[in-house]
Design a protein around this motif. Structure first.
Motif, PDB file in Angstrom:
ATOM      1  N   THR A 103       0.733  -1.346  -0.047  1.00  0.00           N
ATOM      2  CA  THR A 103       0.008   0.009  -0.110  1.00  0.00           C
ATOM      3  C   THR A 103       0.962   1.195   0.014  1.00  0.00           C
ATOM      4  O   THR A 103       0.621   2.216  -0.732  1.00  0.00           O
ATOM      5  CB  THR A 103      -0.849   0.004   1.131  1.00  0.00           C
ATOM      6  N   GLU A 160       0.722   4.108  -2.877  1.00  0.00           N
ATOM      7  CA  GLU A 160       0.510   5.500  -2.558  1.00  0.00           C
ATOM      8  C   GLU A 160       1.713   6.603  -2.675  1.00  0.00           C
ATOM      9  O   GLU A 160       1.568   7.456  -3.207  1.00  0.00           O
ATOM     10  CB  GLU A 160       0.181   5.522  -0.762  1.00  0.00           C
ATOM     11  N   ARG A 161       2.787   5.998  -2.837  1.00  0.00           N
ATOM     12  CA  ARG A 161       4.117   6.909  -3.291  1.00  0.00           C
ATOM     13  C   ARG A 161       4.253   6.917  -4.694  1.00  0.00           C
ATOM     14  O   ARG A 161       4.514   7.992  -5.161  1.00  0.00           O
ATOM     15  CB  ARG A 161       5.307   6.143  -2.671  1.00  0.00           C
ATOM     16  N   GLY A 199       1.788   5.917  -7.110  1.00  0.00           N
ATOM     17  CA  GLY A 199       0.482   5.987  -7.791  1.00  0.00           C
ATOM     18  C   GLY A 199       0.259   4.724  -8.630  1.00  0.00           C
ATOM     19  O   GLY A 199      -0.766   4.478  -9.222  1.00  0.00           O
ATOM     20  N   TYR A 214      -3.638  -3.638  -7.921  1.00  0.00           N
ATOM     21  CA  TYR A 214      -2.959  -2.563  -8.908  1.00  0.00           C
ATOM     22  C   TYR A 214      -2.536  -3.055 -10.041  1.00  0.00           C
ATOM     23  O   TYR A 214      -2.490  -2.649 -10.972  1.00  0.00           O
ATOM     24  CB  TYR A 214      -1.520  -2.045  -7.952  1.00  0.00           C
TER      25      TYR A 214
END
Length: 251
Positions: free
Chosen positions: A65, A69-70, A72, A118
């Motif tokens: 995660t 988040e870092r 994208g 993802y």
């Protein structure tokens, strides 16, 4: 979700996650992917921004995660984290069998499971698992390790079948004996380190240990968008050990 950027190498605009990427094969893979244009997130127990214990599902999910988040996105996953074991089937107790499978097999499961949401959104999704010649050739004193890598090979094929129609390619590399810190420690602990190193070199037809960089280049091929029709395979990087049967050298 943006498309891969042109002009920045074959992995330009893509984000790769490499487990066990702080040393050995994983470090070589991380460097090679970065050199080819990828943003690379290294997951390892220490010496990395994204600390991750692949035997702990909560740790895995936090790390994956954090990467998403870092950066994208996540486009490439290299499941490289693993540990070795020596001995015959009688030499390792149940606790060691569980631990090796927890890292080498269940670790692949945990990280892939966390990354799948993802990967499904990526236009160039690829998973590459680090397997071993031990999965396909009977090596002495490697019962537990061979069993775990045999499971990784079977898992790779099953994952490939499950996800190829989602646009996620899954493959693995099967290295021979690689010149890594782990192999170095084994050699140092042997009664005759020089003799053991000579024996390891001799069993690979090209007469030397495999380099971590050679394995990294094979991983990069399997992960590359240029390999879009390569799925469900094991790619040997073993100096010919898996397929060649040379005559003994002349006396």
């Amino acid at each position: 979700m943006s498309e891969p950027a042109a002009g920045r190498g074959e992995f330009g605009g893509l984000v790769a996650v490499v487990t066990g990427g702080a040393s050995g094969i994983g470090q070589a893979v991380a460097r090679e992917l970065a050199a080819r244009g990828a943003e690379v997130a290294v997951l390892d127990l220490k010496d990395t921004e994204f600390v991750c214990d692949v035997t702990d599902d909560d740790s895995v999910r936090r790390a994956v995660t954090a990467v998403a988040e870092r950066y994208g996105r996540i486009d490439v996953l290299v499941n490289n984290a693993g540990i070795g074991a020596q001995g015959t089937v009688a030499d390792n107790d149940d606790a060691e069998w569980r631990h090796v499978f927890d890292v080498n097999v269940f670790g692949v499961v945990r990280v892939t499971r966390a990354a799948l949401p993802y990967l499904r959104r990526s236009p160039s999704a690829a998973v590459v698992n680090t397997c071993s010649i031990a999965a396909t050739a009977g090596l002495p004193q490697r019962a537990l390790y061979s069993a775990s890598k045999g499971a990784v090979l079977a898992l790779t094929r099953a994952m490939a079948a499950d996800h190829v129609r989602e646009g996620i390619r899954v493959n693995c590399v099967t290295p021979g004996t690689v010149d890594t810190p782990w192999v170095g420690r084994l050699l140092d602990a042997a009664p005759d380190p020089d003799g053991e190193r000579a024996a390891l070199r001799a069993r690979q037809p090209h007469g030397r240990l495999v380099s971590a960089h050679e394995v990294a280049c094979a991983v990069a091929y399997l992960a590359s968008p240029a390999a879009g029709s390569t799925a469900g395979i094991e790619l040997p990087v073993d100096g010919g050990m898996s397929g060649l049967r040379l005559r003994p050298p002349a006396p």
